[in-house]
Design an enzyme around this catalytic site. Structure first.
Site, short mmCIF file in Angstrom:
data_model
loop_
_atom_site.label_atom_id
_atom_site.label_comp_id
_atom_site.label_asym_id
_atom_site.label_seq_id
_atom_site.Cartn_x
_atom_site.Cartn_y
_atom_site.Cartn_z
N CYS A 17 20.89 9.28 -4.36
CA CYS A 17 20.40 9.68 -3.05
C CYS A 17 21.56 9.84 -2.08
O CYS A 17 21.49 10.59 -1.13
CB CYS A 17 19.10 8.88 -2.47
SG CYS A 17 17.70 9.19 -3.80
N LYS A 20 22.53 13.35 -0.90
CA LYS A 20 21.78 14.05 0.28
C LYS A 20 22.60 14.79 1.37
O LYS A 20 23.56 14.48 1.66
CB LYS A 20 20.81 13.29 0.83
CG LYS A 20 19.55 12.94 0.15
CD LYS A 20 18.57 12.31 0.94
CE LYS A 20 17.10 12.01 0.23
NZ LYS A 20 16.34 11.48 1.14
N THR A 48 7.45 16.11 10.13
CA THR A 48 7.75 14.48 10.53
C THR A 48 8.83 14.20 9.27
O THR A 48 8.80 12.62 9.28
CB THR A 48 6.27 13.82 10.36
OG1 THR A 48 5.77 14.14 9.32
CG2 THR A 48 5.49 14.24 11.61
N ARG A 49 9.47 14.80 8.48
CA ARG A 49 10.17 14.40 7.69
C ARG A 49 9.44 13.30 6.57
O ARG A 49 10.18 12.26 6.17
CB ARG A 49 11.41 13.92 8.09
CG ARG A 49 12.08 14.98 8.42
CD ARG A 49 13.54 14.55 9.29
NE ARG A 49 14.51 15.39 9.82
CZ ARG A 49 15.60 15.20 10.52
NH1 ARG A 49 16.00 13.96 10.55
NH2 ARG A 49 16.41 16.27 10.79
N ASP A 50 8.09 13.61 6.38
CA ASP A 50 7.49 12.61 5.28
C ASP A 50 8.15 12.96 3.85
O ASP A 50 8.86 13.64 3.60
CB ASP A 50 6.01 12.86 5.51
CG ASP A 50 5.22 12.23 6.31
OD1 ASP A 50 5.31 10.69 5.80
OD2 ASP A 50 4.98 12.50 7.43
N ASP A 68 12.35 15.92 -6.09
CA ASP A 68 13.49 15.17 -5.87
C ASP A 68 14.63 15.17 -6.82
O ASP A 68 13.99 14.97 -8.23
CB ASP A 68 13.17 13.62 -5.65
CG ASP A 68 14.27 13.14 -4.56
OD1 ASP A 68 15.52 13.22 -4.74
OD2 ASP A 68 13.80 12.31 -3.56
N ASP A 91 7.71 9.04 -4.25
CA ASP A 91 7.32 9.77 -3.07
C ASP A 91 5.66 9.72 -3.11
O ASP A 91 5.10 10.11 -2.13
CB ASP A 91 8.12 11.35 -3.05
CG ASP A 91 9.38 11.27 -2.64
OD1 ASP A 91 9.84 10.22 -2.00
OD2 ASP A 91 10.15 12.31 -2.96
N HIS A 140 12.36 23.31 -15.83
CA HIS A 140 13.53 24.31 -15.73
C HIS A 140 14.80 23.89 -15.43
O HIS A 140 15.05 22.86 -14.95
CB HIS A 140 13.03 25.21 -14.36
CG HIS A 140 13.94 26.42 -14.26
ND1 HIS A 140 13.67 27.61 -15.10
CD2 HIS A 140 14.89 26.67 -13.33
CE1 HIS A 140 14.50 28.42 -14.70
NE2 HIS A 140 15.41 27.93 -13.75
N ASP A 227 9.17 5.67 1.57
CA ASP A 227 10.31 4.94 0.76
C ASP A 227 11.69 4.87 1.42
O ASP A 227 12.04 6.04 2.06
CB ASP A 227 10.16 5.57 -0.71
CG ASP A 227 10.59 6.75 -0.65
OD1 ASP A 227 10.67 7.56 0.16
OD2 ASP A 227 10.33 7.17 -2.15
#
Length: 347
Positions: A17, A20, A48-50, A68, A91, A140, A227
């Site tokens: 991560c 990102k 809200t960037r949940d 992700d 998530d 994929h 998270d």
């Protein structure tokens, strides 16, 4: 080239991560008038960037959808697959839901790394899916310059139990279910600074499922949940505060930390994502030592759940956590927003 001799992290410029895109750059990318289109059944979008999107089916059940993926954070292919899959599935749990299906996303440098190694990565992902009780139902793949793996995951949740990161309330206590320092320890390993007794600790934590989230969602006093991943504790807590219009007071000593993490920070084992996180969220913090800042901004991969809990529900939350082998201690509290005060104060 055998699976045992390769070092996957040598084939990527980022890790987990920590690769990102920074929040500031992401804000520019996502800014669009078209994004203001609202489907009345879309309970949670990207405003809200949940952790995931949530769609109300109208029958008391909502569908959760998330994706992700990232580049290797460890060298072992199977562990890379496990970590990436566990991180993606998290998530769903962070929204209070139950995963029901996943499909794989694979980018692979086929002229550099053998398909057998990619198979090991995929098998690691499949193993994590089995741990979560779901099938890896397809996926994929593309030929890519760097190895990338992750999942798109679908889940379900009773609509009334959806947990957002923006519904916290002043008076809530804060709890974190995994220790901080994943980015620091993995960086220490790359720099050959990691002590023998700390080998494998970060991998063990990253592979630990956040399955308790579905049970926390059943507790009325759990007002918000998210998270903690690539934006670090500071970033994800700041987003929780901004969404709810509150401020946070955090007790640094109460924050769970991986063994040796403060020592490794002093030795310079700080990932690049830490500085990017501070550049995006540092203005929201109060004054603190550099070592404290570096831990709070440390990008976590497959990190723990951050819960905002009303005091009357604390015992129930701790009892539920214990059923999953998690020992919880409050790391802070949320307070009413007040001008002239940092959004996140460290005590």
């Amino acid at each position: 080239m055998s699976e045992n001799s390769i070092r996957l992290t040598q084939y990527s410029h980022g890790a987990g991560c920590g690769c990102k895109i920074s929040p500031k750059v992401l804000e520019t990318i996502l800014h669009s008038e078209q994004a203001k289109f609202v489907d009345p059944n879309l309970l949670v979008g990207n405003e809200t960037r949940d952790d995931a999107a949530v769609y109300d089916l109208g029958n008391g059940t909502s569908v959760i959808s998330t994706t992700d993926f990232f580049m290797p954070i460890v060298d072992n292919p199977f562990d890379f697959g496990r970590i990436a899959a566990t991180n993606a599935i998290s998530d769903i749990f962070a929204m209070g839901g139950k995963p029901i299906m996943a499909i794989a996303i694979l980018g692979w440098p086929i002229n550099k790394l053998s398909p057998e190694i990619a198979r090991e990565v995929t098998e690691g992902g499949r193993y994590a899916c089995r741990q979560a009780g779901i099938a890896l139902a397809g996926g994929h793949s593309i030929d890519a310059p760097e190895p990338i793996f992750g999942l798109a995951v679908t889940g379900i949740v009773p609509t009334e139990r959806v947990k957002k990161n923006s519904t916290a309330q002043a008076g809530c206590k804060l709890f974190l279910t995994k220790p901080l320092g994943i980015g620091v320890l993995t960086t220490a390993e790359k720099k050959s600074l990691l002590k023998p007794e700390h080998q494998g600790l970060a991998t063990e934590v990253m592979c630990r499922m956040n399955i308790a989230g579905a049970s926390f969602a059943n507790i009325e006093g759990v007002k918000a949940m998210t998270d903690v991943t690539g934006f670090g504790l500071l970033g994800h807590l700041s987003e929780m505060c901004q969404g709810a219009g509150v401020q946070a007071r955090v007790d640094y000593e109460a924050i769970p930390k991986l063994p040796g993490v403060e020592e490794y920070i002093k030795l310079g084992a700080v990932p690049g994502g830490t500085e990017r996180n501070f550049a995006s969220y540092g203005h929201l913090m109060g004054e603190m030592p550099r070592e404290v800042r570096d831990l709070l901004c440390d990008p976590q991969t497959s990190g723990g759940l951050l819960l905002a809990v009303m005091p009357e529900a604390e015992n129930e939350v701790k009892t539920t956590a214990a059923e999953f082998g998690i020992e919880l201690t409050a790391i802070g509290e949320l307070v009413p927003a007040r001008g002239g005060r940092a959004m996140v104060e460290i005590r």
